[in-house]
Scaffold this active site. Sequence first.
Site, mmCIF file in Angstrom:
data_model
loop_
_atom_site.group_PDB
_atom_site.id
_atom_site.type_symbol
_atom_site.label_atom_id
_atom_site.label_comp_id
_atom_site.label_asym_id
_atom_site.label_seq_id
_atom_site.Cartn_x
_atom_site.Cartn_y
_atom_site.Cartn_z
ATOM 1 N NE ARG A 132 96.217 46.413 -5.975
ATOM 2 C CZ ARG A 132 94.932 46.116 -6.142
ATOM 3 N NH1 ARG A 132 94.020 47.070 -6.124
ATOM 4 N NH2 ARG A 132 94.544 44.861 -6.317
ATOM 5 C CG ASP A 165 89.680 43.317 -15.053
ATOM 6 O OD1 ASP A 165 88.942 43.861 -14.203
ATOM 7 O OD2 ASP A 165 90.919 43.493 -15.075
ATOM 8 C CG HIS A 191 95.710 40.953 -9.881
ATOM 9 N ND1 HIS A 191 96.247 40.815 -8.611
ATOM 10 C CD2 HIS A 191 94.466 41.492 -9.701
ATOM 11 C CE1 HIS A 191 95.377 41.255 -7.722
ATOM 12 N NE2 HIS A 191 94.294 41.655 -8.350
ATOM 13 C CD GLN A 246 91.183 38.274 -8.943
ATOM 14 O OE1 GLN A 246 91.201 39.244 -8.188
ATOM 15 N NE2 GLN A 246 90.230 37.361 -8.905
ATOM 16 C CB CYS A 293 89.347 40.111 -10.982
ATOM 17 S SG CYS A 293 89.492 41.696 -11.832
ATOM 18 N NE ARG A 344 93.009 38.267 -4.694
ATOM 19 C CZ ARG A 344 93.182 39.572 -4.898
ATOM 20 N NH1 ARG A 344 92.290 40.251 -5.560
ATOM 21 N NH2 ARG A 344 94.284 40.188 -4.480
HETATM 22 N N1 NVA Z 1 92.704 45.335 -14.402
HETATM 23 C C1 NVA Z 1 92.253 46.003 -13.195
HETATM 24 C C2 NVA Z 1 92.179 45.022 -12.078
HETATM 25 C C3 NVA Z 1 91.692 45.602 -10.773
HETATM 26 C C4 NVA Z 1 91.643 44.583 -9.690
HETATM 27 C C5 NVA Z 1 93.198 47.142 -12.859
HETATM 28 O O1 NVA Z 1 94.413 46.982 -12.997
HETATM 29 O O2 NVA Z 1 92.710 48.204 -12.492
HETATM 30 N N1 CP Z 2 90.317 42.134 -7.668
HETATM 31 C C1 CP Z 2 91.034 43.017 -6.937
HETATM 32 O O1 CP Z 2 92.282 42.948 -6.855
HETATM 33 O O2 CP Z 2 90.298 43.951 -6.289
HETATM 34 P P1 CP Z 2 90.829 45.217 -5.476
HETATM 35 O O3 CP Z 2 91.345 46.215 -6.468
HETATM 36 O O4 CP Z 2 89.637 45.712 -4.723
HETATM 37 O O5 CP Z 2 91.933 44.780 -4.556
#
Ligand code: NVA
Ligand code: CP
Length: 304
Positions: free
Chosen positions: A101, A223, A128, A131, A263, A291
């Site tokens: 990540r 989102d 992502h 997801q 998500c 997931r």
């Molecule tokens: N768009 C959000 C998704 C989190 C799962 C982010 O990048 O923070």
């Molecule tokens: N949707 C998602 O990726 O959630 P987290 O940030 O909790 O992993």
Amino acid sequence: MVKRNIISVLDMKDDMPQLVELAEKLKKERGNHGEPLRGKTLAMIFEKPSTRTKISFDVAMSELGGHPLYLSARDMQLDHGETVEDTARVMSRFVHGIMYRAFDYKMMDRLGDSATVPVISGLDNLEHPCQALADMLTIKEHLGSFKGKKLVYLGDGNNVCNSLLYACAIMGVDMIACCPAVRMPNAEIMLGAARIADQNGSKILASHEPLEACVDADILYTDTWVSMGDSTSEEVAVKIFKKYQINQELLDIAKPDCIVMHCLPCHRGQEITDDVIEGPHSVVFDEAENRLHAQKAILLTLLK
Ligand code: NVA
Ligand code: CP
């Protein structure tokens, strides 16, 4: 065997339907899989917080008989001057796969290029993909099929939206990215997705008008308005995105059996109202659970 990364939805372009089917099969097995990944270790590097991604990868590896290894980037030499290339080469000597990540998709690409074991994205600023695979599984479960279904994504044209564009195009779902002009999805991804959709007989469109876009929608998706690493203030975000909130007014113009997706994590009262996320159209917790099953399908395909 040539190693395979999944750092974009495009890396699943040729077998996304099969991955969804495998995820469905694994879901039915309820954790009893006969340990196909016994002896395999998945390292998971996190530069940002996570609830779903961390827990679902951890449980997926355990239930497949393998070993998850959680690593915070802050505690690694990576955050203290060691290059991502050297990190990738060293890690490839110890583990069988890396989940990453990252803040920056360029770091993701560099890790993917230098590692000799598969690299799976757990989100970066561009995409992502895990997801999006879980989302396709959720759509299939709730709507039965993909072709001809209409998904409207409302709000910030972010990583989740970018990956959905590719996934919808690959699976044949019609998608409208309904976002403010200043926060449209990545232009290259919009174009690429539109080209794939063209081959599949589906449509990828853009809109700035929720009240037009959501008419007869099968799926409403949103989102957070401010993603991790985005410096936009809450005050500014509320101004930009207010009319893109998923609320009863938008639900009323969608199809009567429309499903609502997010998500997570969500900000109730901002991108979605409390009554909608708690209402009968919401499938957000099935989506979160999926997931686990989607990632098991990815792990089995890449690591077995
Ligand atoms: N768009 C959000 C998704 C989190 C799962 C982010 O990048 O923070
Ligand atoms: N949707 C998602 O990726 O959630 P987290 O940030 O909790 O992993």
